[in-house]
Design a protein around this motif. Structure first.
Motif, PDB file in Angstrom:
ATOM      1  N   PHE A 181       0.850  -1.185   0.000  1.00  0.00           N
ATOM      2  CA  PHE A 181       0.000   0.000   0.000  1.00  0.00           C
ATOM      3  C   PHE A 181       0.888   1.238   0.000  1.00  0.00           C
ATOM      4  O   PHE A 181       1.891   1.277   0.712  1.00  0.00           O
ATOM      5  CB  PHE A 181      -0.898   0.014   1.246  1.00  0.00           C
ATOM      6  N   THR A 182       0.515   2.220  -0.778  1.00  0.00           N
ATOM      7  CA  THR A 182       1.286   3.457  -0.851  1.00  0.00           C
ATOM      8  C   THR A 182       0.847   4.403   0.257  1.00  0.00           C
ATOM      9  O   THR A 182      -0.326   4.779   0.338  1.00  0.00           O
ATOM     10  CB  THR A 182       1.094   4.140  -2.221  1.00  0.00           C
ATOM     11  N   ILE A 183       1.800   4.777   1.110  1.00  0.00           N
ATOM     12  CA  ILE A 183       1.578   5.745   2.184  1.00  0.00           C
ATOM     13  C   ILE A 183       2.630   6.839   1.977  1.00  0.00           C
ATOM     14  O   ILE A 183       3.794   6.663   2.349  1.00  0.00           O
ATOM     15  CB  ILE A 183       1.740   5.106   3.586  1.00  0.00           C
ATOM     16  N   PRO A 184       2.257   7.953   1.347  1.00  0.00           N
ATOM     17  CA  PRO A 184       3.236   8.988   1.030  1.00  0.00           C
ATOM     18  C   PRO A 184       3.985   9.475   2.272  1.00  0.00           C
ATOM     19  O   PRO A 184       3.382   9.774   3.299  1.00  0.00           O
ATOM     20  CB  PRO A 184       2.391  10.116   0.430  1.00  0.00           C
ATOM     21  N   GLY A 185       5.310   9.498   2.154  1.00  0.00           N
ATOM     22  CA  GLY A 185       6.148  10.044   3.210  1.00  0.00           C
ATOM     23  C   GLY A 185       6.792   9.040   4.132  1.00  0.00           C
ATOM     24  O   GLY A 185       7.781   9.357   4.783  1.00  0.00           O
ATOM     25  N   VAL A 186       6.265   7.817   4.225  1.00  0.00           N
ATOM     26  CA  VAL A 186       6.902   6.850   5.123  1.00  0.00           C
ATOM     27  C   VAL A 186       8.227   6.399   4.517  1.00  0.00           C
ATOM     28  O   VAL A 186       8.425   6.461   3.305  1.00  0.00           O
ATOM     29  CB  VAL A 186       6.001   5.626   5.458  1.00  0.00           C
ATOM     30  N   ALA A 207      10.407   3.107   0.657  1.00  0.00           N
ATOM     31  CA  ALA A 207       9.932   4.487   0.743  1.00  0.00           C
ATOM     32  C   ALA A 207       8.497   4.550   0.229  1.00  0.00           C
ATOM     33  O   ALA A 207       8.168   3.965  -0.807  1.00  0.00           O
ATOM     34  CB  ALA A 207      10.823   5.406  -0.081  1.00  0.00           C
ATOM     35  N   ASN A 208       7.623   5.198   0.988  1.00  0.00           N
ATOM     36  CA  ASN A 208       6.219   5.397   0.626  1.00  0.00           C
ATOM     37  C   ASN A 208       5.402   4.111   0.549  1.00  0.00           C
ATOM     38  O   ASN A 208       4.325   4.099  -0.033  1.00  0.00           O
ATOM     39  CB  ASN A 208       6.097   6.144  -0.716  1.00  0.00           C
ATOM     40  N   THR A 209       5.880   3.034   1.152  1.00  0.00           N
ATOM     41  CA  THR A 209       5.207   1.738   0.999  1.00  0.00           C
ATOM     42  C   THR A 209       5.172   0.961   2.301  1.00  0.00           C
ATOM     43  O   THR A 209       6.187   0.808   2.972  1.00  0.00           O
ATOM     44  CB  THR A 209       5.934   0.879  -0.062  1.00  0.00           C
ATOM     45  N   ILE A 210       3.973   0.444   2.634  1.00  0.00           N
ATOM     46  CA  ILE A 210       3.873  -0.548   3.703  1.00  0.00           C
ATOM     47  C   ILE A 210       3.387  -1.854   3.082  1.00  0.00           C
ATOM     48  O   ILE A 210       2.747  -1.857   2.034  1.00  0.00           O
ATOM     49  CB  ILE A 210       2.949  -0.118   4.870  1.00  0.00           C
ATOM     50  N   THR A 211       3.736  -2.939   3.740  1.00  0.00           N
ATOM     51  CA  THR A 211       3.347  -4.265   3.270  1.00  0.00           C
ATOM     52  C   THR A 211       2.583  -4.977   4.375  1.00  0.00           C
ATOM     53  O   THR A 211       2.947  -4.885   5.545  1.00  0.00           O
ATOM     54  CB  THR A 211       4.595  -5.090   2.884  1.00  0.00           C
TER      55      THR A 211
END
Length: 112
Positions: free
Chosen positions: A47-52, A80-84
């Motif tokens: 999932f794209t989470i901008p800034g992480v 960068a910008n991604t959680i799994t």
């Protein structure tokens, strides 16, 4: 048996409750709809989470679905910008079928 009383007595929003442990925080609401996971298999989604960024921490998550004893869940910042989110089926002979649900994830950037 249900609780006799279940009352919310206090809710705080912001990063005060962590007393400066995090420089920045994100709260994300996701729709997670895993495929049927075969016995001893797994399903992964990003999932794209901008800034992480790598090094940020998953402070907590709520799955929005009953995760049986046969499910193992890992939520982590993978790039960068991604959680799994990775869901593993621990059952040796039965598939794991989880319904589509809303998940909530809190991510923090450590100040230490």
């Amino acid at each position: 048996m249900a609780f006799t009383t279940a009352t919310v007595t206090r809710v705080e929003q912001g990063n005060k409750q962590f007393q400066g442990m995090f420089n920045d925080m994100w709260a994300a609401t996701l729709t997670v709809n895993p495929a049927s996971i075969a016995a001893a298999g797994e399903d992964t989604a990003t999932f794209t989470i901008p800034g992480v960024a790598l090094g940020d921490m998953i402070v907590g998550y709520s799955s929005g679905v009953d995760l049986t004893v046969d499910a193992d869940v890992n939520v982590y910042v993978s790039a960068a910008n991604t959680i799994t989110i990775r869901i593993s089926n621990l059952h040796a002979s039965s598939a794991l079928d989880l319904a589509s649900s809303t998940w909530k994830v809190v991510i923090g950037r450590p100040a230490f």
